[in-house]
Design an enzyme around this catalytic site. Structure first.
Site, PDB file in Angstrom:
ATOM      1  CE  LYS A   1      19.035 -10.785  34.708  1.00  0.00           C
ATOM      2  NZ  LYS A   1      18.612  -9.532  34.047  1.00  0.00           N
TER       3      LYS A   1
ATOM      4  CG  ASP B   1      16.597  -7.497  36.156  1.00  0.00           C
ATOM      5  OD1 ASP B   1      15.446  -7.184  35.803  1.00  0.00           O
ATOM      6  OD2 ASP B   1      17.587  -7.427  35.403  1.00  0.00           O
TER       7      ASP B   1
ATOM      8  CD  GLU C   1      17.940  -4.074  36.339  1.00  0.00           C
ATOM      9  OE1 GLU C   1      18.728  -4.107  37.299  1.00  0.00           O
ATOM     10  OE2 GLU C   1      18.293  -4.308  35.179  1.00  0.00           O
TER      11      GLU C   1
ATOM     12  CD  GLU D   1      17.508  -4.734  30.710  1.00  0.00           C
ATOM     13  OE1 GLU D   1      17.912  -4.833  31.880  1.00  0.00           O
ATOM     14  OE2 GLU D   1      17.558  -5.676  29.897  1.00  0.00           O
TER      15      GLU D   1
ATOM     16  CG  ASP E   1      20.866  -0.514  26.399  1.00  0.00           C
ATOM     17  OD1 ASP E   1      20.865  -1.621  26.948  1.00  0.00           O
ATOM     18  OD2 ASP E   1      21.400  -0.289  25.299  1.00  0.00           O
TER      19      ASP E   1
ATOM     20  CG  HIS F   1      21.195  -2.730  30.491  1.00  0.00           C
ATOM     21  ND1 HIS F   1      21.199  -2.983  29.130  1.00  0.00           N
ATOM     22  CD2 HIS F   1      21.075  -3.927  31.094  1.00  0.00           C
ATOM     23  CE1 HIS F   1      21.070  -4.278  28.932  1.00  0.00           C
ATOM     24  NE2 HIS F   1      20.984  -4.882  30.095  1.00  0.00           N
TER      25      HIS F   1
END
Lengths: 436, 436
Positions: free
Chosen positions: B220, B248, B274, B301, B324, B351
């Site tokens: 992240k 992400d 992402e 997602e 997703d 995802h």
């Protein structure tokens, strides 16, 4: 110090499906409904009223989401909240758990609209001014502080937004005077053209619209092309060829089908085709617009948020922006859409009708003319003559124009008796079985 | 005849915020949750289990929406429903009053996912097969009958969809054998890289991932650029430069900011970035992709529906499609996205994580390889090692691959004890105050 002492939420539904009011190719049996929010304060003379609009089932979801959204307002200082409505908005929007359910779309976003509409109403009531007037008395910096510019800086920076508003600031008072002189903000009527109405009723209502001074009328299309041809022929017979005739398909077509169908109706010279396909389909609208010109493409009543509108403008997808005052997250997000529309030179013709949407959009359109666009060219705001009797300060339309509201607030308050009678499922209008 | 006798809906929440599992720049305190649906039948050995995933507050809204969505299934013949899952889907989707609250997005769409996931689970259980196997034994026509192609015909017609599937049909069995031989479908892990973890925990978890055989890891980013630089440096120290490193941002940036920030991190050679910005911003992703190449752009997602993905493909906005399984409206809508991805040659890397998403996506990825894409090139499915212990048929990941599920259904059933203990707010894990 005045504080917010509580939040009341009501699931109010009107059994409009019984009369086919509001019927179109996608929505055949809507019960026009409001998830209605009251923000109470410890000043018995001050409360804020707001709502979002739905068409029946699931209105309870919007009401419950609004109740959850509004909880953090309880106990807050009203002066602080209405003194920085941008901060109030960002505070509510920062709930990352609720955000996950959108983000910024669907039920949780409708709920943001309902709660922030109530907070803007509260602010205007406290200021003792109709919302449009409160807005046009704010400086460009104050307006931009309230606007939600997140995700927009590739097309609109804070500095650009302030500059757009500053350019129009010196002449605001002139335009207020002009609007008053011309009898208000121009509107068109959809009351005539619901799909469920008979040809006779259509003809009669169209004639009434012409007699009342309307120069724009709108018909629903998209269920059966031969029916559409027949109904549009009737419309042109009644209104003639100088008045503007709009058509609305309420999202029933795929892109290729839309182009084909509209081509079939082109002989009736529609001014715009509204919602030809999925409201999410930016590139689809752009393709349709290219194919059906000079017929204009309009959409926006289901435009979920400012990021969608940004792309509609970037892609050159629409000729008319029909933002919705109860689907976008209130004035905070609507300001951003108006500013982008100005930058891309797209007229904003707000969606209205439903429950109370006319009451809201009149304020927005007046604000747009006075403080943002500065023009009425290509602008006409929807008006549907339904359900106004349930509001304490109903909009007043005369000669095809919304007259300027003069009472404090966002015109969003409903009569307590209406709220009680139409509360679902226990209000007297529902428990007594409205179909009997 | 077996009929559906009832719908049970549970608001199940896990207090993951306490350990910062799942923390990222946008979502700092998620309580991973499922709006969990059980479709009971009058056959005591047969039920369907499904859910959608949320991160806490508002999970009750998704559960209530699912309850409303599912009401029309009660009393229906199971054989008829599972014999035409396209018709079942269209029946549920045709509720125009609930549609208004999206359309096809937000809470009502999450609820569609939950209910249709339960119906697909029911179908696979009744067939005695894991869902992936049931799907790969369907003909191209049967699959396309189940797919939701509405609003897609400008890029994918029914005929094209059938042709895409037919092309891969003769070699399906070969690919099933290949997948089994290689130990399953390749995955990557996000378990190491949550934003709330310390550098020491990050380093240890990354080393564990390498030791377990992962060739892809994800971190992240997006809260603080200097922190990101430090964490990515640690990551490259541990995993080396041959393994793939994904980052992400969870939607925290505007478009210009995304480009600038990613440029700062380019030295660490990310495989993809992402969710660099709003999940709704098709044109924004296209602009970012152009600016940051050869770093890939991934999103999905929060991709709300097939119309959004259509445009992502049309605009060349993404290198990786991260659909997703609990946000799109189950297999019906997911099929359409896989088919469009095939047509536009974009790899789908679903995802996962959350609650039970890994259990679902393993079926989808296997189906994609066997029946749609026919390739593993550029494909890797997310895996997060959280909360699997609550499922009766948890996914099994070995050496960086999802092994092929063998038990009937969509692997969506939770242990009754887990549902009871984590039901909010009255389950024992909540009423006992999980923070103490």
């Amino acid at each position: 110090m005045t504080t917010i002492t509580g939040v009341q939420v009501f699931d109010v539904r009107f059994p409009t499906s019984l009369s086919q009011d509001g019927s179109d190719a996608m929505n055949k049996d809507g019960d026009y409904s409001a998830a209605y929010v009251v923000l109470d304060t410890d000043d018995p003379t001050l409360a804020g009223y707001g709502f979002t609009f739905t068409i029946g089932r699931g209105n309870d979801l919007a009401a419950e989401a609004a109740r959850q959204r509004a909880q953090s307002l309880i106990g807050r200082d009203v002066a602080e909240l209405v003194g920085d409505l941008g901060a109030a908005y960002r505070g509510l929007a920062s709930d990352s758990q609720l955000r996950w359910l959108g983000p910024e779309k669907g039920v949780v976003h409708l709920a943001m609209a309902a709660v922030m509409n109530a907070l803007w109403d509260l602010a205007a009531r406290r200021a003792g001014k109709p919302l449009w007037q409160m807005l046009v008395e704010m400086t460009p910096e104050q307006l931009v502080d309230a606007a939600d510019l997140r995700y927009l800086s590739d097309v609109l920076t804070r500095e650009q937004a302030i500059a757009l508003l500053a350019e129009m600031e010196p002449t605001r008072l002139e335009r207020i005077a002009e609007l008053k002189a011309r009898g208000g903000y121009p509107c068109y009527t959809t009351s005539a053209g619901w799909l469920g109405y008979s040809d006779e009723k259509l003809r009669r209502l169209l004639q009434e619209a012409v007699d009342e001074g309307y120069r724009h009328v709108k018909l629903k299309v998209g269920a059966d092309v031969e029916d559409d041809v027949r109904r549009l022929r009737i419309a042109r017979e009644v209104i003639g060829w100088d008045a503007k005739l709009m058509i609305d398909a309420n999202q029933v077509w795929d892109v290729p089908e839309a182009i084909e169908w509209i081509d079939r109706l082109a002989e009736f010279e529609p001014y715009w085709i509204e919602e030809p396909t999925s409201p999410d389909d930016v590139l689809g609208h752009a393709a349709i617009r290219k194919a059906v010109a000079p017929i204009g493409v309009a959409t926006g009543e289901h435009g979920m948020n400012r990021v969608l509108f940004k792309q509609m403008f970037q892609a050159g997808a629409i000729d008319f922006c029909q933002l919705d005052a109860a689907r976008l997250a209130s004035v905070n997000e609507i300001l951003s859409v108006y500013l982008m529309a100005k930058m891309f030179d797209v007229p904003v013709c707000p969606h209205a009708g439903g429950v109370g949407l006319c009451e809201l959009v009149q304020h927005l359109s007046i604000f747009d003319y006075v403080a943002v666009s500065g023009t009425l060219e290509g602008r006409v705001t929807e008006f549907v003559d339904h359900l106004h009797e349930h509001f304490t300060d109903p909009c007043v339309v005369k000669g095809g124009s919304y007259t300027l509201p003069s009472r404090p607030g966002y015109s969003a308050q409903m009569h307590e008796e209406s709220v009680a009678a139409y509360s679902y499922p226990n209000g007297s209008m529902w428990s007594a079985d409205p179909s009997s």
